[in-house]
Design an enzyme around this catalytic site. Structure first.
Site, PDB file in Angstrom:
ATOM      1  N   SER A   1      -0.294   3.205  -5.061  1.00 58.60           N
ATOM      2  CA  SER A   1       1.156   3.433  -5.055  1.00 58.60           C
ATOM      3  C   SER A   1       1.598   4.124  -6.335  1.00 58.60           C
ATOM      4  CB  SER A   1       1.910   2.102  -4.916  1.00 58.60           C
ATOM      5  OG  SER A   1       1.508   1.399  -3.764  1.00 58.60           O
TER       6      SER A   1
ATOM      7  N   PHE B   1       0.838  -1.202   0.000  1.00 54.32           N
ATOM      8  CA  PHE B   1       0.000   0.000   0.000  1.00 54.32           C
ATOM      9  C   PHE B   1       0.870   1.248   0.000  1.00 54.32           C
ATOM     10  CE2 PHE B   1      -2.340   3.133   2.791  1.00 54.32           C
ATOM     11  CZ  PHE B   1      -3.224   3.558   1.816  1.00 54.32           C
ATOM     12  N   CYS B   2       0.517   2.217  -0.837  1.00 53.26           N
ATOM     13  CA  CYS B   2       1.127   3.548  -0.854  1.00 53.26           C
ATOM     14  C   CYS B   2       2.651   3.442  -1.024  1.00 53.26           C
ATOM     15  CB  CYS B   2       0.716   4.308   0.399  1.00 53.26           C
ATOM     16  SG  CYS B   2       1.091   6.077   0.369  1.00 53.26           S
ATOM     17  N   LEU B   3       3.403   4.058  -0.130  1.00 50.18           N
ATOM     18  CA  LEU B   3       4.856   4.013  -0.206  1.00 50.18           C
ATOM     19  C   LEU B   3       5.383   2.574  -0.166  1.00 50.18           C
ATOM     20  CD1 LEU B   3       7.715   5.185  -0.098  1.00 50.18           C
ATOM     21  CD2 LEU B   3       7.356   5.665   2.336  1.00 50.18           C
TER      22      LEU B   3
END
Length: 560
Positions: free
Chosen positions: A331, A300-302
């Site tokens: 991401s 998730f994300c970073l």
């Protein structure tokens, strides 16, 4: 009482002045002033356009006053700040609301005419939005119908207690609106992050959690989750009815999760390389040793950006078979279009941040939370101001907000490399533009089957920017409904948000959406179906845990 408060405030100020705290800021005020000045000068050089704006504004205000004086009902805006019926039904409140919204639109239209680079325009828009959010009539006692009713109910006691709440928050040293949710409503490992499991491995950067199976048979391929650094892993393990982990375990999946350490000064030199090699790659090796099968990664994300780096590293090292598939949720791998986040990607800000980091060796979670809250100020700042200081309402019990408040620090070396190499210079777009462990990596070399999931209302990773990354990676693609966090936590039984599916990304994002199929409910079952298609199709006996170090969620997740 006021004398005591004044004394506490003086003591807090003296502590700040004499406690050895370096008076630095994590941003450059001069860069902001310069950017807004450049945009203002560009507007001044376009008098004809400004005259046209004024003519149009005069017409709009004329229409507004005619409508207001005649009692004509305007269309109700889709804005949670103005949800109460009085904002629409009462002529006074409706006029106040509509005047504010019209003035806000006109100011934003003026700024949109300005010239400058992406960062300068983003900084200007950010400052304007902060101003407009702050002056909303919903934020003031006598222009908010809910507060007026509350004053009548309590005889004004809500404002007295609200002021006391404000003083308490200021004196805490953490700024205002600390309490967006009830901090006592949840207990990690008991009511939240409570899916049964064990920490089965740990090093200086992470603990690896393996969850206890609840089915006799499980899919042969294990799952390994890679969270971002800025928050704890348990966004995917909130209360049991919202837990993604619990749902996956019940679907017959062996689930492993990385729980990052909350870094301190001793982690100052832990950079992107460390999190990829000592973190993700090492976790992959541990999972493979425990299960004898290459895992499916999800992130998730970073965390997804780091997974892309890890996959490119493994590809360069001819080790791509160590991962069966990878899923990136919300991401970015292409940072060429960061929208409003461009306001913070500027040489001046990066230099100021690096100076700010030098003393303590990390950026504090409170500073990161302030940044994310400012980007969604109406939801995460001003709604709390109204509830806590004007209405004197107890903070609600929200598992998602509890998780958001439970932030983590990020080491100095990581931020320096990530901010300069990835955000500012966008080196992942270039073949061999970035190195991991001294190895030149190229995202185009990744052959691992990939799924990219974007969220349609994502304010952190704009869905079309995530789509472009999926297109460049040759990945499959799902577009989920809702925002950056809420769109991930979408249990199927709630039948919320919906999602879109279509062919592999090719062309522009809006073209893909025009052809995509809209589905009701959650993307979770669709994604696990995709996993089934990339796996062996085999099942094995449930993997019981008999060598746990400590129960989930582990001590790293509980670190202050």
């Amino acid at each position: 009482m006021m004398d005591a408060i004044a004394k506490q405030m003086r003591e807090a100020a003296e502590k700040m002045m004499t406690g050895g705290i370096k008076p630095t800021l994590p941003f450059d005020p001069f860069a902001i002033a310069q950017a807004t000045g450049e945009v203002a000068m560009s507007l001044a050089m376009r008098p004809q356009d400004l005259m046209q704006v004024q003519v149009e504004a005069a017409k709009q205000w004329g229409d507004f006053w005619i409508g207001a004086m005649s009692g004509r009902l305007s269309e109700k805006p889709r804005d949670r700040r103005f949800a109460s019926a009085e904002w629409q039904d009462d002529a006074y409140y409706r006029s106040v609301r509509d005047a504010y919204l019209l003035a806000s639109k006109q100011l934003r239209d003026v700024v949109s005419l300005g010239d400058g680079d992406d960062s300068a325009l983003a900084m200007t828009r950010f400052l304007l939005d902060q101003y407009l959010n702050a002056i909303s009539p919903a934020n003031y006692a006598f222009t908010n119908p809910d507060v007026v009713k509350r004053i009548k109910e309590t005889g004004g006691a809500n404002l007295v207690q609200g002021f006391a709440n404000l003083l308490e928050d200021i004196l805490s040293g953490k700024g205002i609106v600390r309490r967006r949710t009830d901090p006592k409503a949840f207990e990690k490992g008991v009511t939240i992050a409570a899916t049964p499991g064990e920490v089965v491995y740990q090093n200086d950067l992470f603990q690896l959690i393996q969850y206890t199976p609840t089915t006799d048979k499980v899919a042969a391929e294990p799952l390994l989750y890679v969270p971002p650094l800025v928050n704890r892993f348990y966004m995917i393990d909130l209360t049991p009815r919202q837990s993604f982990v619990k749902w996956l375990v019940e679907q017959g999946r062996t689930v492993f999760v990385i729980s990052w350490v909350n870094p301190g000064a001793r982690h100052k030199d832990k950079d992107v390389d460390a999190y990829v090699l000592e973190g993700i790659v090492e976790a992959i090796e541990v999972v493979r040793n425990r299960t004898r099968v290459s895992p499916d990664l999800f992130s998730f994300c970073l965390g997804g950006t780091l997974v892309a780096l890890a996959l490119a590293y493994l590809a360069a090292a001819k080790r791509e078979k160590e991962v069966n598939s990878a899923t990136l949720i919300g991401s970015l791998v292409d940072f060429s279009d960061m929208r409003d986040w461009s306001a913070f990607v500027h040489e001046g800000h990066l230099e100021a941040l690096e100076d700010h980091l030098e003393g303590q060796g990390y950026i504090d979670s409170v500073e990161l939370q302030r940044l994310f809250a400012a980007m969604r100020a109406n939801d995460l700042i001003w709604s709390s101001v109204v509830d806590h200081y004007l209405l004197d309402r107890e903070a609600p019990a929200s598992d998602l907000l509890y998780w958001f408040e439970d932030g983590a620090r990020i080491p100095a070396a990581f931020l320096k490399s990530y901010n300069r190499d990835l955000l500012l210079n966008n080196r992942l777009k270039d073949a061999a533009g970035f190195t991991v462990g001294g190895v030149n990596i190229d995202l185009a070399a990744i052959k691992t089957p990939m799924m990219v999931i974007a969220l349609k209302d994502d304010h952190v990773s704009a869905w079309d920017a995530v789509y472009r990354g999926a297109r460049d990676l040759g990945a499959d693609f799902i577009l989920g409904g809702s925002g950056h966090n809420a769109g991930v936590i979408n249990p199927p039984e709630r039948m919320k948000h919906g999602y879109w599916t279509g062919p592999k990304p090719d062309g522009e994002a809006e073209q893909w959406l025009d052809k995509a199929i809209k589905h009701e409910g959650s993307w979770w079952p669709h994604w696990t179906g995709w996993l089934d298609g990339k796996g062996s199709g085999k099942t094995v006996s449930a993997r019981k845990i008999d060598d746990g170090i400590e129960p989930a969620p582990g001590s790293y997740a509980k670190m202050p």
